[in-house]
Design an enzyme around this catalytic site. Structure first.
Site, PDB file in Angstrom:
ATOM      1  CD  GLU A  60      -1.712  -2.432   1.418  1.00  0.00           C
ATOM      2  OE1 GLU A  60      -2.530  -3.344   1.206  1.00  0.00           O
ATOM      3  OE2 GLU A  60      -0.576  -2.632   1.906  1.00  0.00           O
ATOM      4  CG  HIS A 129     -11.210  -7.656   5.671  1.00  0.00           C
ATOM      5  ND1 HIS A 129     -10.240  -8.266   6.420  1.00  0.00           N
ATOM      6  CD2 HIS A 129     -10.961  -8.003   4.386  1.00  0.00           C
ATOM      7  CE1 HIS A 129      -9.432  -8.961   5.628  1.00  0.00           C
ATOM      8  NE2 HIS A 129      -9.848  -8.804   4.380  1.00  0.00           N
TER       9      HIS A 129
END
Length: 323
Positions: A60, A129
């Site tokens: 990321e 998540h």
């Protein structure tokens, strides 16, 4: 107008904006061949090719760092973080670079970077998540933040973000990716940043929410024996204080609903604005219905964490009966 789900509207926005401007590209994990883990980028690779729909490594910080260079080279990158908490490794790039370049260059360099990601819980997902990280991004100077709750706004806000000269974080509530369905304008559609949506007009109490909490507020309003106004914040920064304060002046009672943990959440900022600028209009305290100050729980007990219509109704009834 076509009737789409929220995630279909996101896909429509990406197709429309990439066709409109050759400088727009999408990059992220699994956005190309897989079409995105939620299918938000389906069809983009086939239509625009691998140079404008780029599958990246699972890194990321590297993804967002690459987007920084692309902005400097004249591109308008749209970066997808596959899930909310996956974005934390790139916070260094966001805070130290993305949010500062216009200031560093004394306005000489625009930084048209869009960072979009699914966020929030309610979908029985595993750890990392389900977070609601909007406060991190709102607190970063130089970065704008938008959160849609309807398909039309999902398309319009994403288009506004892509066209904006400054970096914009767009958080897409995955809980309503496929449960929110509505009419979406075909072709180009832009919803300006910095404007709240009055989802329902009322005169007795104001419910303020954003993302997946807007339908929760609507469910609560349906159960209350009162005239309830619902504000969909949708643009957290810049914030539409005018619409918020006008509603408070009309109703005198405010309940703020956020999915994120309570302490230092964006709801606290909304409450502070009301307290500073509308104190004389209030008939009672500003109440918040929020997530709890714990890590997001495993799916077996997540229903106990998520703000519910029951909790919103209880807060609203307190204001309506006591003040």
């Amino acid at each position: 107008m076509a009737e789409l789900t929220l995630v279909e509207a996101v896909n429509d926005a990406l197709h429309t904006e990439m066709a409109r401007d050759d400088a727009v590209l999408l990059m992220g994990q699994d956005v190309g061949r897989a079409g995105g883990v939620f299918r938000a980028s389906a069809g983009l690779l086939e239509r625009f090719g691998p140079d404008r729909c780029v599958d990246t490594p699972l890194a990321e910080a590297g993804i967002l760092g690459t987007a920084v260079g692309l902005c400097m080279a004249g591109w308008r990158p749209v970066v997808e973080m596959q899930y909310d908490a996956f974005s934390y490794p790139c916070l260094d790039q966001l805070i130290n670079h993305v949010g500062r370049y216009r200031w560093r260059t004394r306005g000489g360099m625009e930084f048209p970077l869009t960072l979009r990601m699914p966020y929030g819980g309610g979908v029985r997902a595993p750890e990392l998540h389900d977070d609601s990280p909007e406060a991190y991004y709102v607190h970063t100077p130089g970065v704008k933040v938008a959160i849609p709750s309807t398909p039309a706004d999902a398309k319009g806000l994403l288009a506004a973000a892509i066209r904006d000269p400054d970096p914009v974080v767009v958080l897409e509530p995955k809980f309503v990716y496929r449960t929110a369905r509505g009419e979406v304008p075909e072709g180009e559609h832009v919803v300006p940043l910095g404007e709240m949506r009055v989802a329902r007009e009322g005169s007795d109490l104001t419910l303020v929410a954003y993302g997946a909490m807007v339908p929760v507020a609507e469910q609560a309003a349906d159960r209350l024996d009162a005239s309830v106004e619902i504000l969909d914040v949708r643009s957290l920064k810049p914030l539409d204080e005018e619409t918020l304060l006008a509603s408070v002046a009309k109703t005198g009672r405010v309940v703020i609903v956020q999915e994120a943990p309570r302490v230092a959440g964006f709801g606290a900022e909304l409450a502070a604005v009301v307290a500073e600028k509308a104190i004389l209009d209030l008939r009672g305290p500003v109440l918040r219905v929020t997530g709890f100050d714990v890590p997001y729980p495993y799916w077996q007990i997540e229903d106990a964490y998520m703000p519910s219509a029951d909790r919103v109704v209880a807060a609203a009834q307190r204001l309506l009966t006591e003040f």
